[in-house]
Design an enzyme around this catalytic site. Structure first.
Site, short mmCIF file in Angstrom:
data_model
loop_
_atom_site.label_atom_id
_atom_site.label_comp_id
_atom_site.label_asym_id
_atom_site.label_seq_id
_atom_site.Cartn_x
_atom_site.Cartn_y
_atom_site.Cartn_z
N GLN A 89 -4.34 -5.08 7.12
CA GLN A 89 -5.31 -6.04 6.57
C GLN A 89 -5.27 -7.40 7.27
O GLN A 89 -6.03 -8.30 6.89
CB GLN A 89 -5.05 -6.24 5.07
N CYS A 131 -4.84 2.52 -3.67
CA CYS A 131 -3.60 3.08 -3.08
C CYS A 131 -2.45 2.09 -3.18
O CYS A 131 -1.65 1.95 -2.24
CB CYS A 131 -3.80 3.50 -1.62
N ASP A 179 3.18 -4.41 8.10
CA ASP A 179 1.96 -3.63 7.95
C ASP A 179 0.79 -4.60 8.18
O ASP A 179 0.49 -5.44 7.33
CB ASP A 179 1.93 -3.03 6.53
N LYS A 192 -10.52 -0.37 10.52
CA LYS A 192 -10.66 -1.59 9.70
C LYS A 192 -10.95 -2.81 10.57
O LYS A 192 -11.07 -3.92 10.06
CB LYS A 192 -9.36 -1.83 8.91
N HIS A 241 0.88 -1.18 0.00
CA HIS A 241 0.00 0.00 0.00
C HIS A 241 0.92 1.23 0.00
O HIS A 241 2.02 1.18 0.56
CB HIS A 241 -0.84 -0.05 1.28
N1 PMP Z 1 -1.74 -0.64 4.70
C1 PMP Z 1 -2.67 -1.37 4.09
C2 PMP Z 1 -2.32 -2.74 3.59
C3 PMP Z 1 -3.95 -0.86 3.92
O1 PMP Z 1 -4.88 -1.58 3.30
C4 PMP Z 1 -4.24 0.45 4.40
C5 PMP Z 1 -5.62 1.06 4.23
N2 PMP Z 1 -6.20 0.88 2.99
C6 PMP Z 1 -3.22 1.15 5.05
C7 PMP Z 1 -1.99 0.59 5.18
C8 PMP Z 1 -3.44 2.53 5.59
O2 PMP Z 1 -4.39 2.51 6.62
P1 PMP Z 1 -5.01 3.89 7.14
O3 PMP Z 1 -5.55 4.60 5.95
O4 PMP Z 1 -6.08 3.45 8.08
O5 PMP Z 1 -3.91 4.63 7.81
#
Ligand code: PMP
Length: 408
Positions: free
Chosen positions: A205, A366, A202, A228, A125
């Site tokens: 997910q 993203c 990270d 999430k 991401h």
């Molecule tokens: N890492 C991953 C794998 C994600 O899916 C996301 C959110 N789509 C993020 C980081 C960032 O999370 P946040 O927008 O809640 O900071």
């Protein structure tokens, strides 16, 4: 395994799931973006804000002391939830993005210098890519990228070759928000540590969908977001091994992160306070605690098993649709199904099926590098939760067939 009648009971706990969109019951399949909140979370925040609210850690009156106790209690809940050794290893941030930026700006700017290497993967991401690019621009360090196979798995032999004496950090996602792939983070941490590097996982997910044990994985850092995992937005967590956190300077400065301050000089608090400058998201942390209780009440192993069965069903149903290509077919996957429809662009797909109350995401999620890797500008993504039902996948499949008819 969560039974169909239990799913109905669980669904009844989520007010948003009984709303309607364009006159249709909401079919919510965008859980990788954000999840809905159970009544227990909503009610806990209401109760805290209407009966117990006060600021925390300012050592004052009874209400403030009680609020601090509740707030610090959530730190301990999160510690147990992810298997951390010590509650002081849990830092409250605004979300996974800020957690990773904290590591980049504090650990990164202190311990990673010109010519040093950071290893990430091609499926990250942007939150776990752009902070490292900025660090490389500033410090002259170098980004190395683990390639991704056609099925969406990390190429581990290539990873081993990327590791060397210059590797200072390996930062990888536990589970891809596009491909669904669950990466072998324990093995990655073992190899990275053998090369003398630190490891950031990270967990945005993975933490909401599977049992996490940071001591078993042996990562140095784990980043994730409350919104999430059925908790409120505006709060997240950075887990860090205490011995590592202790070596790191503050990233954001201000109130509450100090030991003593004179005009000339400041000494800093020990972790986690050192990294929690300013008034924290108090109510959101309390809500996160209720979300952790809710998830623990169902059981992370049962959640994983049920979502796996939904993934299997969804994969079978969607792959039966002609002209639909699933992107991300690793054997070890979280319940995320990204796909490309020959007939229509993802933006058209989501707009059309939205009229039937079906919420899926279309776009690059993203994660533009992984789009480029699979040669698509965007995908449509259905991401599942323990509150979803096989019937909702059938509704998605039916709606997609109509899209194909219209565009075909
Ligand atoms: N890492 C991953 C794998 C994600 O899916 C996301 C959110 N789509 C993020 C980081 C960032 O999370 P946040 O927008 O809640 O900071």
């Amino acid at each position: 395994m969560i039974t169909p009648s239990e799913v109905e009971k669980i669904r009844a706990e989520f007010p948003m799931l009984s709303t309607k969109v364009h006159g249709h019951p909401l079919v919510y399949l965008d859980n990788a973006a954000t999840t809905h909140k159970p009544r227990a979370v909503i009610e806990r925040i209401r109760q805290f804000e209407s009966e117990q609210y006060a600021t925390v850690r300012r050592g004052s009156y009874t209400l403030g002391e009680e609020a601090t106790e509740m707030f610090e209690g959530v730190r301990k809940k999160v510690q147990v939830f992810i298997g951390a050794k010590d509650h002081r290893e849990i830092i409250f941030t605004s979300g996974a993005t800020q957690s990773i930026n904290l590591v980049a700006n504090s650990f990164g700017r202190t311990f990673i210098g010109a010519g040093d290497e950071i290893v990430i993967s091609h499926m990250e991401h942007h939150a776990n890519l752009v902070p490292w690019q900025l660090l490389c621009l500033e410090k002259g360090c170098v980004l190395k990228v683990i390639p991704v196979s056609d099925s969406g798995e990390l190429e581990m032999e290539a990873f081993k070759k990327l590791l060397g004496p210059k590797t200072k950090l390996v930062a990888v996602t536990h589970s891809s928000n596009v491909l669904g792939t669950i990466n072998p983070v324990k093995e990655i941490a073992r190899l990275a540590h053998a090369a003398g590097a630190k490891v950031l996982v990270d967990g945005a997910q993975s933490v909401p969908h599977t049992k996490i044990d940071v001591q078993d994985i042996d990562c140095d850092f784990l980043a994730f977001s409350s919104h999430k995992m059925y908790g409120p937005s505006g709060v997240g967590v950075l887990y860090g091994k205490y011995a590592v956190l202790e070596t790191m300077p503050p990233y954001v400065a201000g109130g509450d992160m100090i030991n003593s301050v004179t005009i000339e000089r400041t000494t800093f608090a020990k972790p986690p306070g050192r990294f929690e400058a300013g008034t924290p998201p108090i109510s959101q942390v309390i809500g996160l605690g209720a979300a952790v209780d809710f998830l623990t009440g169902i059981g992370m192993e049962r959640i994983f098993e049920y979502e796996k069965s939904l993934l299997e069903y969804g994969t079978k149903v969607l792959s039966g649709i002609e002209g639909l290509r699933i992107i991300g077919t690793a054997p070890h996957k979280a319940a995320i199904i990204s796909f490309w429809l020959e007939a229509a662009h993802p933006h058209d797909v989501i707009t059309i099926i939205d009229r039937e109350g079906i919420a899926v995401r279309g776009g690059h999620h993203c994660a533009q590098p992984v789009m480029a890797r699979f040669g698509v500008p965007a995908t449509t993504r259905a991401s599942l939760s323990f509150y979803n039902k096989p019937e909702e996948i059938d509704l998605l499949a039916g709606a997609l067939k109509k899209v194909i008819q219209v565009f075909g």
